[in-house]
Design an enzyme around this catalytic site. Structure first.
Site, PDB file in Angstrom:
ATOM      1  N   ALA A 229      38.518  38.288  50.143  1.00  0.00           N
ATOM      2  CA  ALA A 229      38.396  39.704  49.811  1.00  0.00           C
ATOM      3  C   ALA A 229      39.620  40.203  49.052  1.00  0.00           C
ATOM      4  O   ALA A 229      40.744  39.767  49.273  1.00  0.00           O
ATOM      5  CB  ALA A 229      38.223  40.525  51.089  1.00  0.00           C
ATOM      6  N   HIS A 230      39.375  41.154  48.147  1.00  0.00           N
ATOM      7  CA  HIS A 230      40.462  41.840  47.452  1.00  0.00           C
ATOM      8  C   HIS A 230      41.285  42.618  48.477  1.00  0.00           C
ATOM      9  O   HIS A 230      40.725  43.170  49.439  1.00  0.00           O
ATOM     10  CB  HIS A 230      39.880  42.796  46.404  1.00  0.00           C
ATOM     11  N   PRO A 231      42.600  42.685  48.308  1.00  0.00           N
ATOM     12  CA  PRO A 231      43.419  43.339  49.335  1.00  0.00           C
ATOM     13  C   PRO A 231      43.211  44.838  49.457  1.00  0.00           C
ATOM     14  O   PRO A 231      43.538  45.423  50.493  1.00  0.00           O
ATOM     15  CB  PRO A 231      44.856  43.025  48.899  1.00  0.00           C
ATOM     16  N   SER A 232      42.644  45.500  48.428  1.00  0.00           N
ATOM     17  CA  SER A 232      42.511  46.949  48.538  1.00  0.00           C
ATOM     18  C   SER A 232      41.159  47.489  48.101  1.00  0.00           C
ATOM     19  O   SER A 232      40.787  48.597  48.503  1.00  0.00           O
ATOM     20  CB  SER A 232      43.615  47.640  47.715  1.00  0.00           C
ATOM     21  N   PHE A 236      34.791  43.905  47.520  1.00  0.00           N
ATOM     22  CA  PHE A 236      35.108  43.015  46.396  1.00  0.00           C
ATOM     23  C   PHE A 236      35.459  41.667  47.003  1.00  0.00           C
ATOM     24  O   PHE A 236      36.620  41.396  47.307  1.00  0.00           O
ATOM     25  CB  PHE A 236      36.277  43.566  45.575  1.00  0.00           C
TER      26      PHE A 236
END
Length: 404
Positions: A229-232, A236
């Site tokens: 997963a995207h960190p923010s 995503f």
């Protein structure tokens, strides 16, 4: 003319990072002459298994198409003299060696400017030519760990993980090629060359980009994320369908709207917990199970087809075989074939660096010392001069399979 057809590069390169950087220049038309140390058998990439035949391998072919080769022993007086003659008519000297070696063997700008004040000396090293690690060898795997990449890669409950590709080597090659071209532009503008001190370490640290800025300015502590997963940005990441994994990326609010509408979850648009990126990030543990449950009800192909049609960034997680046979891969001309004495035909991915409408022309990687005759002819050496250099050991003792 191809974009770099008037650029001549003398390259002391081997293995991956260095040859990867210069192959893009060669594909654009640059004359890249590989200087191969004869006693060691030249570029070590020639001998990388498992797909190897004598002094050639598919690994070597990948990084050395469109180049030339000359066996030359710079440790001899004759070999040094030939090298200096080449520098007089070259635009750049390019190398990927240990950080202390360029100065040791005399291939920095200060060593060569008396021969050619416009020469650009691009040194791609493991750790750079200065600093406490300058004398250490640098390898992709080690640098992925040292620069923090492995602490960010893999499942949170698993071990630190390297990328499946040698991304430090390859990005380092791109950085070196860019640095060389910047130096070449400045040299042609100002009439004065200089050094490009490029390192794999600098490249790896530079690639930390926004997580580094978050840490340096706000104390952010990066960590591995579940399902890549995207960190923010939420959502995503990779999701599991009924049969396989695929990727969904909502990098803009409009994609979030399209996603939930396509999934039949439009009621989530009215939930304040999921109103924007910040809210979805704070409540990801509430949101993701809802999406995961819905995605598990259909196949990956069905979801990818529907989401693409709705304009949501998405894609399958392909195998290498699937990636190489993707319709878009073929349409973009990303695979080329060269003729080869042993392999018959060698198919490989090509440089993504493009300029203009003319399509690149590809030829196989050179055999060791294959271009001896044309190089000495270009330098204007008489038969006696050539024999004297041979006797001096300038070109070494060729190993089986090499050409003289």
């Amino acid at each position: 003319m191809r974009p770099l057809e008037d650029v001549r590069i003398i390259s002391l390169e081997q293995y991956g990072a260095g040859p990867f950087g210069s192959v893009h220049l060669a594909d654009l038309g640059a004359d890249v002459l590989k200087i191969e140390e004869p006693s060691s058998g030249g570029d070590v990439g020639r001998y990388v298994p498992p797909y190897r035949d004598g002094e050639d391998s598919l690994f070597y072919e990948t990084f050395n198409r469109n180049k030339s080769s000359l066996s030359l022993d710079l440790s001899t007086a004759g070999g040094r003299a030939v090298f200096e003659d080449l520098v007089r008519d070259a635009d750049a000297v390019y190398s990927n060696l240990r950080g202390d070696v360029p100065a040791k063997i005399g291939i920095t700008y200060d060593d060569l400017k008396h021969l050619n004040p416009r020469i650009v000396c691009c040194s791609l090293t493991g750790f750079g030519m200065t600093g406490p690690r300058a004398k250490e060898p640098g390898y992709d795997y080690i640098l992925q760990g040292l620069a923090g990449w492995m602490s960010l890669t893999g499942d949170p409950d698993g071990p630190p993980t390297k990328s499946g590709l040698s991304l430090v080597d390859f990005t380092g090659g791109y950085v070196a090629a860019l640095s060389l071209m910047a130096g070449l532009h400045a040299a042609r503008r100002d009439g004065v060359g200089g050094d490009c001190d490029v390192s794999l370490y600098d490249t790896a640290i530079g690639m930390l980009t926004y997580p580094a800025a978050w840490h340096l300015n706000a104390g952010y502590e990066p960590s591995r994320t579940k399902n890549s997963a995207h960190p923010s940005l939420v959502p995503f990441q990779a999701f599991r369908a009924s049969d396989d994994w695929f990727i969904v990326g909502c990098a803009k609010e409009k994609f979030w709207v399209r996603l939930v509408e396509t999934m039949g979850l439009a009621d989530l648009l009215d939930d304040p917990r999921f109103a924007d990126f910040t809210a979805r990030g704070e409540h990801r543990d509430d949101l993701l199970p809802v999406l995961e449950e819905r995605f598990a009800q259909r196949t990956a192909v069905e979801w990818v087809d529907d989401l693409r049609a709705a304009g949501v960034p998405t894609g399958p997680i392909n195998s290498v075989e699937q990636a190489l046979t993707e319709e878009h891969t073929l349409a973009r001309g990303l695979i080329a074939t060269t003729e080869h004495e042993h392999w018959g035909q060698v198919s490989q991915v090509v440089s993504p660096v493009r300029f203009g409408e003319e399509q690149p022309v590809y030829r196989r990687a050179p055999r060791r010392n294959e271009n001896f005759d044309e190089v000495v002819e270009r330098l204007g050496y008489s038969p006696q001069r050539i024999q004297d250099l041979v006797d001096d050991g300038a070109f070494g003792d060729p190993m089986p399979g090499s050409v003289r």
